[in-house]
Design a protein around this motif. Structure first.
Motif, PDB file in Angstrom:
ATOM      1  N   ALA A  71       0.828  -1.209   0.000  1.00  0.00           N
ATOM      2  CA  ALA A  71       0.000   0.000   0.000  1.00  0.00           C
ATOM      3  C   ALA A  71       0.858   1.253   0.000  1.00  0.00           C
ATOM      4  O   ALA A  71       0.488   2.269  -0.592  1.00  0.00           O
ATOM      5  N   ALA A  72       1.997   1.213   0.663  1.00  0.00           N
ATOM      6  CA  ALA A  72       2.887   2.370   0.683  1.00  0.00           C
ATOM      7  C   ALA A  72       3.420   2.698  -0.708  1.00  0.00           C
ATOM      8  O   ALA A  72       3.756   3.848  -0.998  1.00  0.00           O
ATOM      9  N   HIS A  73       3.475   1.691  -1.602  1.00  0.00           N
ATOM     10  CA  HIS A  73       3.905   1.896  -2.982  1.00  0.00           C
ATOM     11  C   HIS A  73       2.718   2.076  -3.930  1.00  0.00           C
ATOM     12  O   HIS A  73       2.901   2.109  -5.148  1.00  0.00           O
ATOM     13  N   GLY A  74       1.478   2.140  -3.374  1.00  0.00           N
ATOM     14  CA  GLY A  74       0.302   2.275  -4.228  1.00  0.00           C
ATOM     15  C   GLY A  74      -0.003   1.023  -5.017  1.00  0.00           C
ATOM     16  O   GLY A  74      -0.532   1.091  -6.127  1.00  0.00           O
ATOM     17  N   LEU A  75       0.324  -0.140  -4.459  1.00  0.00           N
ATOM     18  CA  LEU A  75       0.146  -1.411  -5.158  1.00  0.00           C
ATOM     19  C   LEU A  75      -0.775  -2.328  -4.377  1.00  0.00           C
ATOM     20  O   LEU A  75      -0.979  -2.156  -3.170  1.00  0.00           O
ATOM     21  N   ALA A  76      -1.331  -3.304  -5.069  1.00  0.00           N
ATOM     22  CA  ALA A  76      -2.123  -4.364  -4.447  1.00  0.00           C
ATOM     23  C   ALA A  76      -1.731  -5.676  -5.093  1.00  0.00           C
ATOM     24  O   ALA A  76      -1.358  -5.732  -6.270  1.00  0.00           O
ATOM     25  N   CYS A  77      -1.804  -6.758  -4.316  1.00  0.00           N
ATOM     26  CA  CYS A  77      -1.316  -8.067  -4.756  1.00  0.00           C
ATOM     27  C   CYS A  77      -2.414  -8.846  -5.468  1.00  0.00           C
ATOM     28  O   CYS A  77      -3.568  -8.851  -5.033  1.00  0.00           O
ATOM     29  N   THR A  78      -2.070  -9.499  -6.582  1.00  0.00           N
ATOM     30  CA  THR A  78      -2.994 -10.397  -7.276  1.00  0.00           C
ATOM     31  C   THR A  78      -2.503 -11.842  -7.281  1.00  0.00           C
ATOM     32  O   THR A  78      -3.305 -12.751  -7.452  1.00  0.00           O
ATOM     33  N   ARG A  79      -1.197 -12.046  -7.134  1.00  0.00           N
ATOM     34  CA  ARG A  79      -0.630 -13.392  -7.016  1.00  0.00           C
ATOM     35  C   ARG A  79       0.339 -13.384  -5.849  1.00  0.00           C
ATOM     36  O   ARG A  79       1.175 -12.502  -5.725  1.00  0.00           O
ATOM     37  N   LEU A  80       0.220 -14.393  -5.016  1.00  0.00           N
ATOM     38  CA  LEU A  80       1.000 -14.445  -3.774  1.00  0.00           C
ATOM     39  C   LEU A  80       1.837 -15.707  -3.737  1.00  0.00           C
ATOM     40  O   LEU A  80       1.315 -16.816  -3.827  1.00  0.00           O
ATOM     41  N   GLY A  81       3.133 -15.539  -3.597  1.00  0.00           N
ATOM     42  CA  GLY A  81       4.033 -16.665  -3.407  1.00  0.00           C
ATOM     43  C   GLY A  81       4.291 -16.883  -1.926  1.00  0.00           C
ATOM     44  O   GLY A  81       4.640 -15.943  -1.200  1.00  0.00           O
ATOM     45  N   ILE A  82       4.081 -18.108  -1.462  1.00  0.00           N
ATOM     46  CA  ILE A  82       4.286 -18.459  -0.059  1.00  0.00           C
ATOM     47  C   ILE A  82       5.471 -19.426   0.008  1.00  0.00           C
ATOM     48  O   ILE A  82       5.419 -20.516  -0.574  1.00  0.00           O
ATOM     49  N   GLU A  83       6.521 -19.017   0.708  1.00  0.00           N
ATOM     50  CA  GLU A  83       7.727 -19.830   0.820  1.00  0.00           C
ATOM     51  C   GLU A  83       8.006 -20.120   2.291  1.00  0.00           C
ATOM     52  O   GLU A  83       7.828 -19.247   3.147  1.00  0.00           O
ATOM     53  N   ALA A  84       8.450 -21.327   2.577  1.00  0.00           N
ATOM     54  CA  ALA A  84       8.774 -21.719   3.947  1.00  0.00           C
ATOM     55  C   ALA A  84      10.024 -22.583   3.943  1.00  0.00           C
ATOM     56  O   ALA A  84      10.270 -23.349   2.997  1.00  0.00           O
ATOM     57  N   VAL A  85      10.805 -22.455   5.014  1.00  0.00           N
ATOM     58  CA  VAL A  85      12.008 -23.273   5.208  1.00  0.00           C
ATOM     59  C   VAL A  85      11.892 -23.929   6.573  1.00  0.00           C
ATOM     60  O   VAL A  85      11.605 -23.255   7.571  1.00  0.00           O
ATOM     61  N   THR A  86      12.109 -25.241   6.623  1.00  0.00           N
ATOM     62  CA  THR A  86      12.001 -25.972   7.881  1.00  0.00           C
ATOM     63  C   THR A  86      13.344 -26.034   8.590  1.00  0.00           C
ATOM     64  O   THR A  86      14.390 -25.641   8.050  1.00  0.00           O
ATOM     65  N   ALA A  87      13.309 -26.518   9.818  1.00  0.00           N
ATOM     66  CA  ALA A  87      14.539 -26.627  10.611  1.00  0.00           C
ATOM     67  C   ALA A  87      15.539 -27.597   9.992  1.00  0.00           C
ATOM     68  O   ALA A  87      16.735 -27.523  10.281  1.00  0.00           O
ATOM     69  N   HIS A  88      15.074 -28.520   9.142  1.00  0.00           N
ATOM     70  CA  HIS A  88      15.965 -29.477   8.470  1.00  0.00           C
ATOM     71  C   HIS A  88      16.389 -28.999   7.097  1.00  0.00           C
ATOM     72  O   HIS A  88      16.974 -29.761   6.324  1.00  0.00           O
ATOM     73  N   GLY A  89      16.060 -27.732   6.772  1.00  0.00           N
ATOM     74  CA  GLY A  89      16.473 -27.182   5.489  1.00  0.00           C
ATOM     75  C   GLY A  89      15.534 -27.476   4.335  1.00  0.00           C
ATOM     76  O   GLY A  89      15.840 -27.122   3.187  1.00  0.00           O
ATOM     77  N   GLN A  90      14.410 -28.110   4.590  1.00  0.00           N
ATOM     78  CA  GLN A  90      13.459 -28.407   3.522  1.00  0.00           C
ATOM     79  C   GLN A  90      12.769 -27.119   3.080  1.00  0.00           C
ATOM     80  O   GLN A  90      12.323 -26.314   3.902  1.00  0.00           O
ATOM     81  N   GLU A  91      12.673 -26.894   1.765  1.00  0.00           N
ATOM     82  CA  GLU A  91      12.073 -25.694   1.211  1.00  0.00           C
ATOM     83  C   GLU A  91      10.702 -26.018   0.616  1.00  0.00           C
ATOM     84  O   GLU A  91      10.557 -26.972  -0.158  1.00  0.00           O
ATOM     85  N   LEU A  92       9.715 -25.229   0.992  1.00  0.00           N
ATOM     86  CA  LEU A  92       8.348 -25.395   0.505  1.00  0.00           C
ATOM     87  C   LEU A  92       7.939 -24.131  -0.230  1.00  0.00           C
ATOM     88  O   LEU A  92       8.306 -23.014   0.165  1.00  0.00           O
ATOM     89  N   HIS A  93       7.161 -24.309  -1.285  1.00  0.00           N
ATOM     90  CA  HIS A  93       6.751 -23.149  -2.088  1.00  0.00           C
ATOM     91  C   HIS A  93       5.393 -23.424  -2.732  1.00  0.00           C
ATOM     92  O   HIS A  93       5.102 -24.528  -3.170  1.00  0.00           O
ATOM     93  N   ARG A  94       4.565 -22.399  -2.725  1.00  0.00           N
ATOM     94  CA  ARG A  94       3.264 -22.483  -3.408  1.00  0.00           C
ATOM     95  C   ARG A  94       2.854 -21.088  -3.849  1.00  0.00           C
ATOM     96  O   ARG A  94       3.162 -20.101  -3.169  1.00  0.00           O
ATOM     97  N   VAL A  95       2.178 -20.990  -4.980  1.00  0.00           N
ATOM     98  CA  VAL A  95       1.680 -19.718  -5.510  1.00  0.00           C
ATOM     99  C   VAL A  95       0.165 -19.740  -5.483  1.00  0.00           C
ATOM    100  O   VAL A  95      -0.458 -20.682  -5.978  1.00  0.00           O
ATOM    101  N   TRP A  96      -0.417 -18.714  -4.879  1.00  0.00           N
ATOM    102  CA  TRP A  96      -1.873 -18.530  -4.864  1.00  0.00           C
ATOM    103  C   TRP A  96      -2.219 -17.360  -5.770  1.00  0.00           C
ATOM    104  O   TRP A  96      -1.552 -16.326  -5.759  1.00  0.00           O
ATOM    105  N   ARG A  97      -3.299 -17.524  -6.512  1.00  0.00           N
ATOM    106  CA  ARG A  97      -3.721 -16.502  -7.468  1.00  0.00           C
ATOM    107  C   ARG A  97      -5.139 -16.061  -7.144  1.00  0.00           C
ATOM    108  O   ARG A  97      -5.958 -16.841  -6.676  1.00  0.00           O
TER     109      ARG A  97
END
Length: 520
Positions: free
Chosen positions: A268-294
């Protein structure tokens, strides 16, 4: 010149909320099942449709048509958890899957069509793999853009390149998924997407606003993402590190909400709004998770938080699929969570909230209202949500601060018997008894055929002195729930203007006059 929409392959699972209820709660999808939200059917099973159940029906009417109907409350979190194994199965064949909503996911068609032997072969392969891996029936549509691909998936159709405008032209305007806009277009004589697409874009923007302009692009066969969408700068992404791994859904959801608000404020500070959201997570064992929501609209802070919560729930709970398979569950708790705005739009023309969309004022107001709720209870702070209805009291629902702001009744007009604008400024919680006389001093009556015995001349409210009526309009009849004698209600309403400048909304019911609201 605007680039043409990319060829898109969209996988759609029919009646997904019903299927999710079977996967998560064990409700047999082969039985007559209806998923309800705000006491109305939002989706139903094939057997329920055969019994006459349709979307939009109230619970009682749906149960009247099908006495054996199983009613299930709508739960988007359950739908998202159950859909995670399906998305994982699609990712075993193709890369870059985007979740459009629970029950539908999309991917660029170019890659799969190349290494799976063409678009039709790719569609067949993906449908077959999902069926074998998850025991879920699905259909695939391929077209230019996500919107057209979603409609093509309803028929399992592959629209040839460049044929998307012709494919959309004959579809009804209801296919836009915007009931209020579709109703208005029909009343203006615009019945198909082709008719809507033929309207000048500038006139559509001026008449229907920003959302109408997006819908016009969709009807024209142009996906709205090329409309001012750009790759966001790197600093728009937000990250949160956690010393203690998050292995419980409730703790992860709490962290996700704070992170979602940070992302929304930064955009909002940049005058923008999100239409696609990338969700990334890293676990304690280094496993990387990723998903895109539209999302077809603009994601608010609450909408971002919901999608992050649903995704974390799907990852951490390891939801079981229909075939007994489970989505891959992380081997350890999450220590890093990152939200990436993968697609943004300029937020021009959007009205800010009462305290603005960013800054300390908004946060202070939120904290103050939450503090009042903590002392006096959730119902102590409420906000009004406008919805559908025939009378002003029906159109307003008070929602506790922080709860989901959903109307009690569907918004799309027109409601038969609805009062014309403007709306009254004050709606009385308890209508006041009144007496209306004609010029001769005889009480004014309204017959069953809405015949007024004489022109209203004077009004007395309670024990107050009568005041002269200088103008009036009506009657507007309402005959509600006549099929349920215990709940039936019949009345007629009038708008009157008094000599002292007061304007009132009156109702006559069972021979009694009542003051329902006051105009400003």
């Amino acid at each position: 010149m605007t680039a043409a929409p990319a060829r898109t392959l969209l996988l759609w699972c029919p009646d997904w909320p019903v299927l999710a209820a079977e996967i998560v709660d064990g409700v047999p999808a082969t039985d007559p099942v209806a998923v309800l939200h705000a006491n109305r059917v939002v989706v139903c099973s094939e057997r329920a449709r055969a019994e006459g159940v349709r979307r939009g029906l109230r619970r009682r009417e749906a149960q009247g048509r099908c006495p054996q109907l199983t009613a299930v409350e709508y739960d988007p979190g359950r739908d998202a958890r159950a859909f995670e194994p399906v998305v994982a199965a699609v990712e075993e064949l193709v890369a870059g899957v985007e979740v459009v909503r629970p029950g539908a996911c999309a991917v660029a068609a170019r890659g799969p069509s190349r290494y799976l032997g063409g678009e039709e072969a790719a569609a067949e392969r993906i449908v077959e793999h999902v069926a074998q891996s998850c025991a879920v029936e699905s259909q695939v549509g391929i077209a230019d853009g996500v919107f057209a691909a979603g409609l093509a998936a309803r028929d399992g159709r592959v629209v040839p390149p460049g044929g998307t405008p012709g494919f959309l032209a004959d579809l009804p305007v209801e296919a836009l998924g915007r009931p209020a806009l579709a109703d208005l277009l029909r009343r203006l004589g615009v019945r198909t997407l082709g008719d809507f697409a033929a309207l000048p874009a500038g006139d559509v923007l001026a008449r229907f606003g920003f959302d109408g302009a997006l819908a016009h692009r969709l009807a024209s066969g142009r996906d709205h993402r090329p409309l001012a969408v750009r790759r966001p700068p790197v600093d728009l992404a937000v990250t949160a590190d956690h010393d203690e791994p998050l292995d419980r859904v409730d703790a992860a959801a709490f962290a996700a909400r704070a992170l979602a608000e940070r992302l929304h404020d930064r955009l909002a500070a940049h005058g923008l709004a999100c239409t696609r959201l990338g969700i990334e997570a890293v676990t304690a064992h280094g496993q990387e998770l990723h998903r895109v929501w539209r999302h077809d609209g603009l994601l608010t802070a609450g909408a971002i938080a919901d999608r992050v919560r649903w995704q974390l729930d799907g990852w951490l709970s390891g939801s079981t699929g229909r075939a007994g398979t489970r989505a891959t569950r992380p081997t350890a708790g999450i220590i890093r969570l990152r939200l990436v705005p993968d697609g943004v739009l300029a937020q021009a023309g959007l009205q800010p909230g009462l305290w603005g969309e960013t800054g300390e004022e908004r946060e202070r107001a939120h904290r103050a209202l939450s503090r009042v709720q903590g002392i006096l209870g959730p119902e102590a702070v409420v906000t009004a949500v406008l919805g559908g209805g025939r009378s002003p009291a029906d159109q307003v629902r008070l929602v506790p601060w922080g709860d989901e702001r959903l109307p009690a009744r569907p918004v799309p007009p027109p409601w038969p018997g609805r009062l014309p604008p403007p709306a009254p400024a004050v709606v009385l919680p308890d209508p006041l008894a009144a007496v209306v006389h004609d010029a001769a001093g005889t009480p004014v009556e309204v017959s069953a055929r809405l015949q007024v015995s004489a022109d209203p001349a004077r009004l007395a409210v309670g024990a107050a002195r009568p005041v002269e009526i200088v103008g009036w309009a009506g009657p507007w009849p309402v005959d509600e729930r006549w099929w349920v004698p215990a709940e039936a209600r019949r009345r007629a309403r009038f708008q009157v203007c008094l000599a002292d400048g007061t304007a009132l909304l009156l109702a006559v019911e069972a021979g009694r006059w009542l003051v329902e609201a006051i105009y400003d």
